[in-house]
Write a protein that holds these residues in place. Structure first.
Motif, PDB file in Angstrom:
ATOM      1  N   PHE A   1      47.559  59.569  24.229  1.00 47.77           N
ATOM      2  CA  PHE A   1      47.675  59.683  22.781  1.00 47.77           C
ATOM      3  C   PHE A   1      46.288  59.491  22.178  1.00 47.77           C
ATOM      4  O   PHE A   1      45.578  58.542  22.522  1.00 47.77           O
ATOM      5  CB  PHE A   1      48.629  58.626  22.232  1.00 47.77           C
ATOM      6  CG  PHE A   1      50.081  58.993  22.344  1.00 47.77           C
ATOM      7  CD1 PHE A   1      50.828  59.286  21.210  1.00 47.77           C
ATOM      8  CD2 PHE A   1      50.707  59.057  23.584  1.00 47.77           C
ATOM      9  CE1 PHE A   1      52.162  59.634  21.305  1.00 47.77           C
ATOM     10  CE2 PHE A   1      52.047  59.399  23.692  1.00 47.77           C
ATOM     11  CZ  PHE A   1      52.777  59.696  22.552  1.00 47.77           C
ATOM     12  N   VAL A   2      45.919  60.381  21.276  1.00 49.06           N
ATOM     13  CA  VAL A   2      44.618  60.305  20.611  1.00 49.06           C
ATOM     14  C   VAL A   2      44.853  59.930  19.158  1.00 49.06           C
ATOM     15  O   VAL A   2      45.489  60.662  18.402  1.00 49.06           O
ATOM     16  CB  VAL A   2      43.864  61.646  20.693  1.00 49.06           C
ATOM     17  CG1 VAL A   2      42.487  61.523  20.029  1.00 49.06           C
ATOM     18  CG2 VAL A   2      43.713  62.095  22.150  1.00 49.06           C
ATOM     19  N   THR A   3      44.355  58.762  18.782  1.00 48.03           N
ATOM     20  CA  THR A   3      44.478  58.312  17.402  1.00 48.03           C
ATOM     21  C   THR A   3      43.098  57.978  16.862  1.00 48.03           C
ATOM     22  O   THR A   3      42.122  57.944  17.609  1.00 48.03           O
ATOM     23  CB  THR A   3      45.416  57.095  17.284  1.00 48.03           C
ATOM     24  OG1 THR A   3      45.715  56.857  15.902  1.00 48.03           O
ATOM     25  CG2 THR A   3      44.797  55.840  17.902  1.00 48.03           C
ATOM     26  N   GLY A   4      43.025  57.742  15.561  1.00 46.66           N
ATOM     27  CA  GLY A   4      41.746  57.415  14.948  1.00 46.66           C
ATOM     28  C   GLY A   4      41.823  56.094  14.223  1.00 46.66           C
ATOM     29  O   GLY A   4      42.910  55.552  13.980  1.00 46.66           O
TER      30      GLY A   4
ATOM     31  N   GLY B   1      37.046  62.509  13.555  1.00 46.54           N
ATOM     32  CA  GLY B   1      36.779  63.434  14.655  1.00 46.54           C
ATOM     33  C   GLY B   1      37.845  63.489  15.722  1.00 46.54           C
ATOM     34  O   GLY B   1      37.547  63.852  16.876  1.00 46.54           O
ATOM     35  N   LYS B   2      39.109  63.199  15.373  1.00 49.16           N
ATOM     36  CA  LYS B   2      40.181  63.208  16.376  1.00 49.16           C
ATOM     37  C   LYS B   2      40.376  64.567  17.033  1.00 49.16           C
ATOM     38  O   LYS B   2      40.570  64.657  18.245  1.00 49.16           O
ATOM     39  CB  LYS B   2      41.511  62.776  15.754  1.00 49.16           C
ATOM     40  CG  LYS B   2      41.640  61.331  15.413  1.00 49.16           C
ATOM     41  CD  LYS B   2      43.061  60.987  15.025  1.00 49.16           C
ATOM     42  CE  LYS B   2      43.637  61.897  13.977  1.00 49.16           C
ATOM     43  NZ  LYS B   2      42.917  61.804  12.679  1.00 49.16           N
ATOM     44  N   THR B   3      40.370  65.624  16.229  1.00 52.51           N
ATOM     45  CA  THR B   3      40.640  66.954  16.790  1.00 52.51           C
ATOM     46  C   THR B   3      39.525  67.388  17.723  1.00 52.51           C
ATOM     47  O   THR B   3      39.790  67.924  18.815  1.00 52.51           O
ATOM     48  CB  THR B   3      40.836  67.977  15.659  1.00 52.51           C
ATOM     49  OG1 THR B   3      41.947  67.570  14.840  1.00 52.51           O
ATOM     50  CG2 THR B   3      41.112  69.363  16.223  1.00 52.51           C
TER      51      THR B   3
ATOM     52  N   GLU C   1      47.926  64.402  19.782  1.00 54.35           N
ATOM     53  CA  GLU C   1      47.014  64.052  18.687  1.00 54.35           C
ATOM     54  C   GLU C   1      47.797  63.625  17.457  1.00 54.35           C
ATOM     55  O   GLU C   1      48.607  64.380  16.920  1.00 54.35           O
ATOM     56  CB  GLU C   1      46.107  65.230  18.325  1.00 54.35           C
ATOM     57  CG  GLU C   1      45.083  64.836  17.264  1.00 54.35           C
ATOM     58  CD  GLU C   1      44.345  66.016  16.653  1.00 54.35           C
ATOM     59  OE1 GLU C   1      43.743  65.817  15.583  1.00 54.35           O
ATOM     60  OE2 GLU C   1      44.384  67.114  17.220  1.00 54.35           O
ATOM     61  N   GLY C   2      47.510  62.415  16.991  1.00 58.31           N
ATOM     62  CA  GLY C   2      48.180  61.899  15.816  1.00 58.31           C
ATOM     63  C   GLY C   2      47.568  62.399  14.524  1.00 58.31           C
ATOM     64  O   GLY C   2      46.610  63.173  14.512  1.00 58.31           O
ATOM     65  N   ALA C   3      48.150  61.922  13.419  1.00 57.62           N
ATOM     66  CA  ALA C   3      47.647  62.232  12.082  1.00 57.62           C
ATOM     67  C   ALA C   3      47.090  60.947  11.490  1.00 57.62           C
ATOM     68  O   ALA C   3      47.787  59.934  11.435  1.00 57.62           O
ATOM     69  CB  ALA C   3      48.768  62.776  11.200  1.00 57.62           C
ATOM     70  N   GLY C   4      45.833  60.972  11.060  1.00 57.12           N
ATOM     71  CA  GLY C   4      45.238  59.762  10.495  1.00 57.12           C
ATOM     72  C   GLY C   4      45.136  58.659  11.533  1.00 57.12           C
ATOM     73  O   GLY C   4      44.786  58.891  12.684  1.00 57.12           O
ATOM     74  N   GLY C   5      45.487  57.437  11.131  1.00 56.55           N
ATOM     75  CA  GLY C   5      45.400  56.300  12.028  1.00 56.55           C
ATOM     76  C   GLY C   5      46.707  55.997  12.736  1.00 56.55           C
ATOM     77  O   GLY C   5      47.722  56.671  12.544  1.00 56.55           O
ATOM     78  N   LEU C   6      46.677  54.957  13.541  1.00 58.07           N
ATOM     79  CA  LEU C   6      47.796  54.622  14.418  1.00 58.07           C
ATOM     80  C   LEU C   6      49.092  54.347  13.667  1.00 58.07           C
ATOM     81  O   LEU C   6      50.166  54.722  14.120  1.00 58.07           O
ATOM     82  CB  LEU C   6      47.421  53.390  15.256  1.00 58.07           C
ATOM     83  CG  LEU C   6      48.478  52.884  16.226  1.00 58.07           C
ATOM     84  CD1 LEU C   6      48.666  53.873  17.382  1.00 58.07           C
ATOM     85  CD2 LEU C   6      48.105  51.509  16.756  1.00 58.07           C
ATOM     86  N   LEU C   7      49.014  53.689  12.518  1.00 61.55           N
ATOM     87  CA  LEU C   7      50.222  53.236  11.828  1.00 61.55           C
ATOM     88  C   LEU C   7      50.591  54.076  10.614  1.00 61.55           C
ATOM     89  O   LEU C   7      51.360  53.632   9.746  1.00 61.55           O
ATOM     90  CB  LEU C   7      50.073  51.759  11.436  1.00 61.55           C
ATOM     91  CG  LEU C   7      49.845  50.801  12.604  1.00 61.55           C
ATOM     92  CD1 LEU C   7      49.856  49.356  12.117  1.00 61.55           C
ATOM     93  CD2 LEU C   7      50.876  50.994  13.710  1.00 61.55           C
TER      94      LEU C   7
ATOM     95  N   LEU D   1      43.773  56.612  23.353  1.00 57.11           N
ATOM     96  CA  LEU D   1      42.338  56.734  23.126  1.00 57.11           C
ATOM     97  C   LEU D   1      42.098  56.621  21.633  1.00 57.11           C
ATOM     98  O   LEU D   1      42.686  57.365  20.847  1.00 57.11           O
ATOM     99  CB  LEU D   1      41.822  58.078  23.639  1.00 57.11           C
ATOM    100  CG  LEU D   1      40.342  58.383  23.394  1.00 57.11           C
ATOM    101  CD1 LEU D   1      39.449  57.436  24.187  1.00 57.11           C
ATOM    102  CD2 LEU D   1      40.029  59.839  23.761  1.00 57.11           C
ATOM    103  N   VAL D   2      41.240  55.679  21.243  1.00 56.30           N
ATOM    104  CA  VAL D   2      40.947  55.468  19.832  1.00 56.30           C
ATOM    105  C   VAL D   2      39.618  56.128  19.484  1.00 56.30           C
ATOM    106  O   VAL D   2      38.588  55.831  20.102  1.00 56.30           O
ATOM    107  CB  VAL D   2      40.889  53.967  19.489  1.00 56.30           C
ATOM    108  CG1 VAL D   2      40.398  53.759  18.055  1.00 56.30           C
ATOM    109  CG2 VAL D   2      42.260  53.332  19.670  1.00 56.30           C
ATOM    110  N   VAL D   3      39.645  57.030  18.517  1.00 57.27           N
ATOM    111  CA  VAL D   3      38.431  57.695  18.032  1.00 57.27           C
ATOM    112  C   VAL D   3      37.945  56.926  16.812  1.00 57.27           C
ATOM    113  O   VAL D   3      38.692  56.736  15.848  1.00 57.27           O
ATOM    114  CB  VAL D   3      38.703  59.169  17.673  1.00 57.27           C
ATOM    115  CG1 VAL D   3      37.409  59.854  17.225  1.00 57.27           C
ATOM    116  CG2 VAL D   3      39.308  59.894  18.866  1.00 57.27           C
ATOM    117  N   ALA D   4      36.697  56.485  16.870  1.00 53.66           N
ATOM    118  CA  ALA D   4      36.152  55.621  15.830  1.00 53.66           C
ATOM    119  C   ALA D   4      34.928  56.248  15.192  1.00 53.66           C
ATOM    120  O   ALA D   4      34.240  57.077  15.804  1.00 53.66           O
ATOM    121  CB  ALA D   4      35.784  54.258  16.423  1.00 53.66           C
TER     122      ALA D   4
END
Length: 248
Positions: free
Chosen positions: A7-10, A16-18, A111-117, A144-147
Protein backbone atom coordinates in the motif's frame (compact mmCIF):
# COMPACT_ATOMS: atom_id res chain seq x y z
CA UNK A 1 -0.77 -16.48 -2.49
CA UNK A 2 2.84 -15.36 -2.69
CA UNK A 3 2.36 -11.95 -4.29
CA UNK A 4 3.79 -8.95 -2.47
CA UNK A 5 1.09 -6.43 -1.56
CA UNK A 6 2.28 -2.88 -0.97
CA UNK A 7 0.00 0.00 0.00
CA UNK A 8 1.36 3.41 -0.97
CA UNK A 9 0.19 6.29 1.17
CA UNK A 10 1.40 9.83 1.76
CA UNK A 11 1.88 12.13 4.69
CA UNK A 12 -0.61 14.39 2.89
CA UNK A 13 -1.63 15.49 -0.58
CA UNK A 14 0.80 16.47 -3.35
CA UNK A 15 3.78 14.62 -1.88
CA UNK A 16 4.39 12.45 -4.96
CA UNK A 17 2.44 9.23 -4.29
CA UNK A 18 1.61 8.53 -7.93
CA UNK A 19 5.17 9.08 -9.14
CA UNK A 20 6.41 6.95 -6.24
CA UNK A 21 3.98 4.19 -7.18
CA UNK A 22 5.19 4.40 -10.77
CA UNK A 23 8.82 4.22 -9.65
CA UNK A 24 8.25 1.09 -7.58
CA UNK A 25 6.30 -0.42 -10.48
CA UNK A 26 9.05 0.45 -12.99
CA UNK A 27 11.74 -1.11 -10.81
CA UNK A 28 9.68 -4.26 -10.41
CA UNK A 29 9.04 -4.48 -14.15
CA UNK A 30 12.77 -4.08 -14.79
CA UNK A 31 13.31 -7.03 -12.48
CA UNK A 32 10.96 -9.18 -14.52
CA UNK A 33 8.08 -9.12 -12.05
CA UNK A 34 4.40 -9.08 -12.99
CA UNK A 35 2.93 -5.86 -11.61
CA UNK A 36 -0.61 -4.65 -10.94
CA UNK A 37 -1.65 -1.22 -9.66
CA UNK A 38 -4.98 -0.73 -7.90
CA UNK A 39 -6.45 2.73 -7.31
CA UNK A 40 -9.40 2.12 -4.99
CA UNK A 41 -10.86 5.62 -5.19
CA UNK A 42 -9.90 8.20 -7.80
CA UNK A 43 -11.06 11.74 -7.09
CA UNK A 44 -10.88 14.96 -9.07
CA UNK A 45 -11.06 13.26 -12.47
CA UNK A 46 -14.02 13.24 -14.80
CA UNK A 47 -15.23 10.12 -16.64
CA UNK A 48 -12.98 9.39 -19.61
CA UNK A 49 -10.05 11.41 -18.29
CA UNK A 50 -6.75 9.78 -17.39
CA UNK A 51 -6.37 9.15 -13.67
CA UNK A 52 -3.48 8.15 -11.44
CA UNK A 53 -3.42 4.56 -12.70
CA UNK A 54 -3.00 5.76 -16.27
CA UNK A 55 -0.21 8.08 -15.15
CA UNK A 56 1.60 5.11 -13.61
CA UNK A 57 1.38 3.29 -16.94
CA UNK A 58 2.63 6.35 -18.81
CA UNK A 59 5.71 6.49 -16.61
CA UNK A 60 6.43 2.85 -15.82
CA UNK A 61 5.21 1.10 -18.96
CA UNK A 62 2.55 -1.56 -19.60
CA UNK A 63 1.11 -3.21 -16.50
CA UNK A 64 -2.25 -4.21 -15.10
CA UNK A 65 -4.36 -1.43 -13.61
CA UNK A 66 -7.71 -1.36 -11.88
CA UNK A 67 -9.80 1.49 -10.51
CA UNK A 68 -12.78 0.69 -8.28
CA UNK A 69 -14.49 4.08 -7.95
CA UNK A 70 -14.19 7.51 -9.52
CA UNK A 71 -15.54 10.79 -8.19
CA UNK A 72 -15.29 14.02 -10.22
CA UNK A 73 -14.55 16.54 -7.47
CA UNK A 74 -11.03 16.81 -5.92
CA UNK A 75 -12.12 16.01 -2.37
CA UNK A 76 -11.71 13.25 0.17
CA UNK A 77 -13.35 10.09 -1.28
CA UNK A 78 -16.18 10.03 1.28
CA UNK A 79 -17.04 13.69 0.68
CA UNK A 80 -16.68 13.36 -3.09
CA UNK A 81 -18.93 10.28 -3.14
CA UNK A 82 -21.58 11.97 -1.01
CA UNK A 83 -21.63 15.08 -3.17
CA UNK A 84 -21.81 13.10 -6.41
CA UNK A 85 -24.44 10.65 -5.21
CA UNK A 86 -22.16 7.73 -6.00
CA UNK A 87 -21.56 4.74 -3.70
CA UNK A 88 -18.62 4.72 -1.31
CA UNK A 89 -15.94 2.03 -1.11
CA UNK A 90 -16.12 -0.94 1.21
CA UNK A 91 -12.71 -2.19 2.47
CA UNK A 92 -13.85 -5.77 1.86
CA UNK A 93 -14.40 -4.97 -1.82
CA UNK A 94 -10.90 -3.52 -2.05
CA UNK A 95 -9.40 -6.57 -0.37
CA UNK A 96 -11.22 -8.86 -2.79
CA UNK A 97 -9.82 -6.90 -5.75
CA UNK A 98 -6.31 -7.09 -4.29
CA UNK A 99 -6.69 -10.85 -3.79
CA UNK A 100 -7.81 -11.30 -7.40
CA UNK A 101 -4.83 -9.32 -8.69
CA UNK A 102 -2.47 -11.21 -6.38
CA UNK A 103 -3.45 -14.47 -8.07
CA UNK A 104 -1.88 -13.35 -11.36
CA UNK A 105 0.88 -10.94 -10.32
CA UNK A 106 4.06 -10.85 -8.27
CA UNK A 107 3.49 -7.35 -6.92
CA UNK A 108 0.22 -5.52 -6.25
CA UNK A 109 0.54 -1.80 -5.53
CA UNK A 110 -2.45 -0.07 -3.91
CA UNK A 111 -2.29 3.72 -4.15
CA UNK A 112 -4.36 5.65 -1.65
CA UNK A 113 -5.87 9.12 -1.83
CA UNK A 114 -4.22 11.79 0.31
CA UNK A 115 -2.98 10.49 3.65
CA UNK A 116 -3.49 7.26 5.54
CA UNK A 117 -6.61 8.28 7.47
CA UNK A 118 -8.57 10.04 4.74
CA UNK A 119 -12.18 8.82 4.91
CA UNK A 120 -13.52 6.57 2.16
CA UNK A 121 -17.04 5.95 3.44
CA UNK A 122 -19.76 7.04 5.85
CA UNK A 123 -18.30 4.92 8.63
CA UNK A 124 -14.98 6.71 8.42
CA UNK A 125 -13.06 3.73 7.09
CA UNK A 126 -9.70 4.49 5.55
CA UNK A 127 -6.83 3.09 3.51
CA UNK A 128 -5.60 1.53 6.74
CA UNK A 129 -8.88 -0.39 7.00
CA UNK A 130 -8.40 -1.60 3.44
CA UNK A 131 -4.93 -2.88 4.34
CA UNK A 132 -6.33 -4.60 7.43
CA UNK A 133 -9.02 -6.23 5.29
CA UNK A 134 -6.27 -7.56 3.04
CA UNK A 135 -4.45 -8.92 6.09
CA UNK A 136 -7.67 -10.69 7.03
CA UNK A 137 -7.45 -12.56 3.72
CA UNK A 138 -3.89 -13.67 4.45
CA UNK A 139 -2.25 -11.22 2.00
CA UNK A 140 0.37 -9.79 4.43
CA UNK A 141 0.25 -6.18 3.19
CA UNK A 142 3.00 -3.68 3.93
CA UNK A 143 2.82 0.10 3.72
CA UNK A 144 5.19 2.53 2.01
CA UNK A 145 4.90 6.10 3.24
CA UNK A 146 5.71 8.87 0.75
CA UNK A 147 6.87 11.99 2.56
CA UNK A 148 7.79 15.55 1.67
CA UNK A 149 11.44 16.54 1.92
CA UNK A 150 11.37 19.75 3.93
CA UNK A 151 10.25 21.43 7.12
CA UNK A 152 7.22 19.85 8.81
CA UNK A 153 7.63 16.39 7.33
CA UNK A 154 8.96 14.79 10.51
CA UNK A 155 5.73 15.40 12.41
CA UNK A 156 3.43 14.09 9.69
CA UNK A 157 5.68 11.10 9.11
CA UNK A 158 5.77 10.25 12.81
CA UNK A 159 1.97 10.57 13.06
CA UNK A 160 1.47 8.29 10.06
CA UNK A 161 3.88 5.70 11.47
CA UNK A 162 2.14 5.84 14.86
CA UNK A 163 -1.25 5.32 13.21
CA UNK A 164 0.08 2.29 11.35
CA UNK A 165 1.51 0.75 14.51
CA UNK A 166 -1.73 1.35 16.39
CA UNK A 167 -3.56 -0.64 13.71
CA UNK A 168 -1.07 -3.48 13.60
CA UNK A 169 0.09 -2.65 10.09
CA UNK A 170 3.66 -3.14 8.86
CA UNK A 171 5.52 -0.01 7.74
CA UNK A 172 8.03 -1.04 5.08
CA UNK A 173 9.75 2.33 4.98
CA UNK A 174 9.67 5.95 3.88
CA UNK A 175 10.29 7.42 0.43
CA UNK A 176 10.90 11.11 -0.26
CA UNK A 177 8.54 11.94 -3.09
CA UNK A 178 10.25 15.07 -4.45
CA UNK A 179 13.83 15.99 -3.60
CA UNK A 180 14.53 19.65 -4.51
CA UNK A 181 17.34 20.64 -6.84
CA UNK A 182 18.70 22.92 -4.12
CA UNK A 183 17.97 21.19 -0.83
CA UNK A 184 17.68 23.51 2.15
CA UNK A 185 18.93 22.87 5.67
CA UNK A 186 15.71 21.16 6.82
CA UNK A 187 15.60 18.77 3.87
CA UNK A 188 19.24 17.77 4.30
CA UNK A 189 18.81 17.18 8.03
CA UNK A 190 15.64 15.21 7.38
CA UNK A 191 17.54 12.51 5.51
CA UNK A 192 18.91 11.32 8.84
CA UNK A 193 15.84 12.24 10.88
CA UNK A 194 13.06 10.70 8.75
CA UNK A 195 13.99 7.08 9.56
CA UNK A 196 14.03 7.99 13.24
CA UNK A 197 10.61 9.67 13.04
CA UNK A 198 9.16 6.73 11.14
CA UNK A 199 10.92 3.94 13.00
CA UNK A 200 11.57 2.49 9.56
CA UNK A 201 14.24 2.87 6.87
CA UNK A 202 14.51 5.54 4.19
CA UNK A 203 13.99 3.58 0.98
CA UNK A 204 14.57 6.19 -1.69
CA UNK A 205 14.59 9.79 -2.82
CA UNK A 206 12.85 10.75 -6.05
CA UNK A 207 14.14 13.94 -7.69
CA UNK A 208 11.79 16.87 -8.20
CA UNK A 209 10.25 16.76 -11.66
CA UNK A 210 10.55 12.98 -11.98
CA UNK A 211 6.95 12.83 -13.19
CA UNK A 212 7.85 14.86 -16.28
CA UNK A 213 10.20 12.13 -17.50
CA UNK A 214 9.19 9.99 -20.46
CA UNK A 215 8.82 6.23 -20.18
CA UNK A 216 12.28 5.48 -21.58
CA UNK A 217 13.99 7.73 -19.06
CA UNK A 218 11.79 6.96 -16.07
CA UNK A 219 12.90 3.36 -15.62
CA UNK A 220 16.59 4.19 -15.13
CA UNK A 221 15.60 7.14 -12.91
CA UNK A 222 13.52 4.83 -10.71
CA UNK A 223 16.34 2.32 -10.32
CA UNK A 224 18.73 5.12 -9.34
CA UNK A 225 16.27 6.59 -6.81
CA UNK A 226 15.08 3.46 -5.00
CA UNK A 227 16.90 1.24 -2.53
CA UNK A 228 17.51 -2.47 -3.21
CA UNK A 229 14.47 -3.30 -1.06
CA UNK A 230 12.34 -1.59 -3.71
CA UNK A 231 14.30 -3.05 -6.62
CA UNK A 232 16.76 -0.22 -7.25
CA UNK A 233 20.37 0.52 -6.38
CA UNK A 234 20.10 3.79 -4.42
CA UNK A 235 22.34 3.88 -1.35
CA UNK A 236 20.71 5.63 1.61
CA UNK A 237 23.91 5.86 3.63
CA UNK A 238 25.92 7.35 0.78
CA UNK A 239 23.18 9.83 -0.18
CA UNK A 240 22.74 10.97 3.41
CA UNK A 241 26.49 11.36 3.87
CA UNK A 242 26.75 13.40 0.67
CA UNK A 243 24.14 15.84 1.99
CA UNK A 244 25.26 15.88 5.59
CA UNK A 245 25.15 19.26 7.26
CA UNK A 246 28.28 20.21 9.25
CA UNK A 247 27.67 21.15 12.86
CA UNK A 248 28.07 24.90 13.52
Amino acid sequence: MSAEVLFVTGTGTEVGKTVATAAVAAAALAGGRRVAVLKPGQTGVAPGEAGDAEEVVRLAGPLTTRELARYPEPLAPDTAARRSGLPTLDPARVAEAVAELAEQHDLVLVEGAGGLLVRYDEQGRTLADMARACAGLGLAPEVLVVAAAGLGTLNTTALTAEALRARGLSLLGVLVGSWPREADLAARCNLADLPVAAGAPLLGVLPAGAGRTDTAGFGPLALAALSPRLGGHWDAEAFTAAHRVPHP
